[in-house]
Design an enzyme around this catalytic site. Structure first.
Site, short mmCIF file in Angstrom:
data_model
loop_
_atom_site.label_atom_id
_atom_site.label_comp_id
_atom_site.label_asym_id
_atom_site.label_seq_id
_atom_site.Cartn_x
_atom_site.Cartn_y
_atom_site.Cartn_z
N VAL A 23 0.85 -1.21 0.00
CA VAL A 23 0.00 0.00 0.00
C VAL A 23 0.88 1.25 0.00
O VAL A 23 0.68 2.19 -0.79
CB VAL A 23 -0.95 0.00 1.23
CG1 VAL A 23 -1.61 1.36 1.42
CG2 VAL A 23 -2.01 -1.09 1.08
N ASP A 127 -8.90 -17.34 8.80
CA ASP A 127 -10.08 -18.22 8.84
C ASP A 127 -10.65 -18.55 7.46
O ASP A 127 -11.39 -19.51 7.30
CB ASP A 127 -11.20 -17.56 9.67
CG ASP A 127 -10.78 -17.30 11.10
OD1 ASP A 127 -9.82 -17.95 11.56
OD2 ASP A 127 -11.41 -16.45 11.76
N ARG A 171 -12.48 -19.90 14.03
CA ARG A 171 -13.70 -19.34 14.63
C ARG A 171 -14.88 -20.25 14.33
O ARG A 171 -14.81 -21.44 14.62
CB ARG A 171 -13.93 -17.91 14.12
CG ARG A 171 -14.79 -17.08 15.05
CD ARG A 171 -14.95 -15.68 14.54
NE ARG A 171 -13.75 -14.90 14.70
CZ ARG A 171 -13.41 -14.27 15.83
NH1 ARG A 171 -14.18 -14.37 16.88
NH2 ARG A 171 -12.30 -13.57 15.91
N LYS A 213 -3.92 -49.49 12.14
CA LYS A 213 -3.19 -48.22 12.06
C LYS A 213 -2.35 -48.00 13.32
O LYS A 213 -2.77 -48.36 14.42
CB LYS A 213 -4.18 -47.07 11.89
CG LYS A 213 -4.86 -47.08 10.53
CD LYS A 213 -5.20 -45.68 10.08
CE LYS A 213 -5.64 -45.66 8.64
NZ LYS A 213 -5.67 -44.35 8.06
N HIS A 253 -3.06 -20.01 18.74
CA HIS A 253 -2.43 -18.87 18.08
C HIS A 253 -1.11 -19.20 17.41
O HIS A 253 -0.60 -18.38 16.64
CB HIS A 253 -2.22 -17.72 19.08
CG HIS A 253 -3.51 -17.09 19.51
ND1 HIS A 253 -4.32 -17.66 20.45
CD2 HIS A 253 -4.14 -15.98 19.08
CE1 HIS A 253 -5.39 -16.91 20.62
NE2 HIS A 253 -5.32 -15.88 19.80
O1 F6P Z 1 -10.15 -14.60 13.24
C1 F6P Z 1 -8.89 -15.13 13.42
C2 F6P Z 1 -8.83 -15.92 14.71
O2 F6P Z 1 -7.53 -16.40 14.89
C3 F6P Z 1 -9.83 -17.06 14.82
O3 F6P Z 1 -9.43 -18.21 14.14
C4 F6P Z 1 -9.91 -17.25 16.31
O4 F6P Z 1 -11.15 -17.83 16.68
C5 F6P Z 1 -9.79 -15.84 16.82
O5 F6P Z 1 -9.14 -15.09 15.80
C6 F6P Z 1 -9.04 -15.70 18.10
O6 F6P Z 1 -9.13 -14.38 18.52
P1 F6P Z 1 -8.14 -13.72 19.56
O7 F6P Z 1 -6.80 -13.58 18.92
O8 F6P Z 1 -8.77 -12.41 19.85
O9 F6P Z 1 -8.07 -14.65 20.74
#
Ligand code: F6P
Length: 323
Positions: A23, A127, A171, A213, A253
């Site tokens: 950008v 997501d 999510r 398996k 995360h």
């Molecule tokens: O929207 C991205 C995301 O990582 C989702 O997959 C997850 O449910 C949410 O954000 C987690 O949110 P935060 O980082 O606020 O905990």
């Protein structure tokens, strides 16, 4: 137009930095001066703006996260918050805004557009649940991180004849889970788009064990009515005989962090460039995304109205492949 703003909002996604860089630098090419708002719409309201020149966005493309910071702003959802944000934009003579983010962020972008302010959205969320773009910035990297985790889990799972419930983000959308399950060779997948029968999942694990398996992987979408912990609890409460020992891993995360891969850097660069092109062409009120492999725009009014549908066709294939 001389001055534009850019912000990243909602959950960060690997590739956002490449989008900011694109950008700023393509903006220079169009004769724009760019200001970045720190921490998304919250930064706009607070007047936290920084001038971004070509050198300010050097050396950022290879990093995950966002150099501008991100946030989910409740204040911006109010008329008062948006009025303040607009006041700050006008005060700084910023004539248009690029909003890099997912669903919530594009709702915010649309709200500004609806008040007559020129905004262009850039499709960015791990997501992949944003209408108007078949794939969004961050998805590919998040998929690869989850796949690496599954490959690793398989080696330890095989050593102990264990089944792993691997919970992935997304999510309320099962896209990441479904793709990870197919690409990772999972024995089962649990997604919110399809009603989950925990007894059927237990039966699949039992059958996989009987077929000899050495391990089993169940990919669980965090948004399912049975997340990984709930599924494990159900198996325990019903004393389900799985054959395998059971373990739970929640990736969380981890999937959002780390360096963006080539795909996300390229996508983010193309979308960032497309956003300033829109503004240079005098167009706004749209999301720039990817459709049929091409950069395409969708009116923000459409983006906020529609829910992106998950193509669950691959689910049947995943089941066949899990033999
Ligand atoms: O929207 C991205 C995301 O990582 C989702 O997959 C997850 O449910 C949410 O954000 C987690 O949110 P935060 O980082 O606020 O905990």
């Amino acid at each position: 137009m001389r001055r534009i703003g850019v912000l990243t909002s909602g959950g960060d996604a690997p590739g956002m930095n490449a989008a900011i860089r694109a950008v700023v630098r393509t903006g220079i090419d169009h004769g724009f001066e760019t200001f970045g708002a720190r921490h998304g719409f919250a930064g706009l309201i607070a007047g936290s703006l920084v001038p971004l020149g070509a050198r300010d966005v050097s050396g950022i493309m290879q990093y995950g996260g966002t150099m501008l910071g991100s946030a989910r702003s409740d204040e911006f959802k109010t008329v008062k918050g948006r009025t303040e944000a607009l006041r700050v934009l006008h005060q700084h003579d910023i004539e248009a805004l690029v909003v890099i983010g997912g669903n919530g962020s594009q709702q915010g972008a649309y709200a500004l557009h609806a008040e007559g302010y020129p905004v262009v959205g850039v499709a960015s969320t791990i997501d992949n649940d944003l209408y108007g773009s078949e794939i969004t910035i961050g998805v590919d990297t998040a998929l690869n991180i989850a796949l690496e985790a599954i490959d690793r889990l398989k080696t330890t799972a095989s050593s102990h004849q264990r089944a792993f419930l691997v919970e992935v983000m997304g999510r309320d959308c099962g896209y990441l889970a479904l793709m990870v399950a197919v690409a990772g060779g999972a024995e089962a997948v649990v997604i919110p788009e399809i009603p989950t029968d925990p007894d059927a999942v237990a039966a699949e694990l039992r059958e996989a064990y009987k077929r000899g398996k050495s391990h089993a992987i169940v990919v669980v979408a965090e948004g399912d009515q049975f997340n990984a912990q709930a599924l494990a609890r159900h198996f325990a409460e019903h004393r389900d005989e799985l054959g395998f020992q059971l373990r739970v891993t929640t990736l969380g995360h981890v999937q959002r962090g780390g360096a963006p891969g080539a795909f996300d850097r390229l996508l983010a660069t193309r979308l960032g460039a497309a956003a300033t092109q829109q503004l240079a062409d005098g167009s706004a009120g749209v999301l720039v995304g990817l459709r049929k492999g091409e950069i395409a725009t969708t009116p923000l009014a459409e983006v906020v109205k529609h829910k992106k549908q998950l193509d669950t066709e691959l689910l049947a294939l995943a089941t066949v492949l899990a033999r």
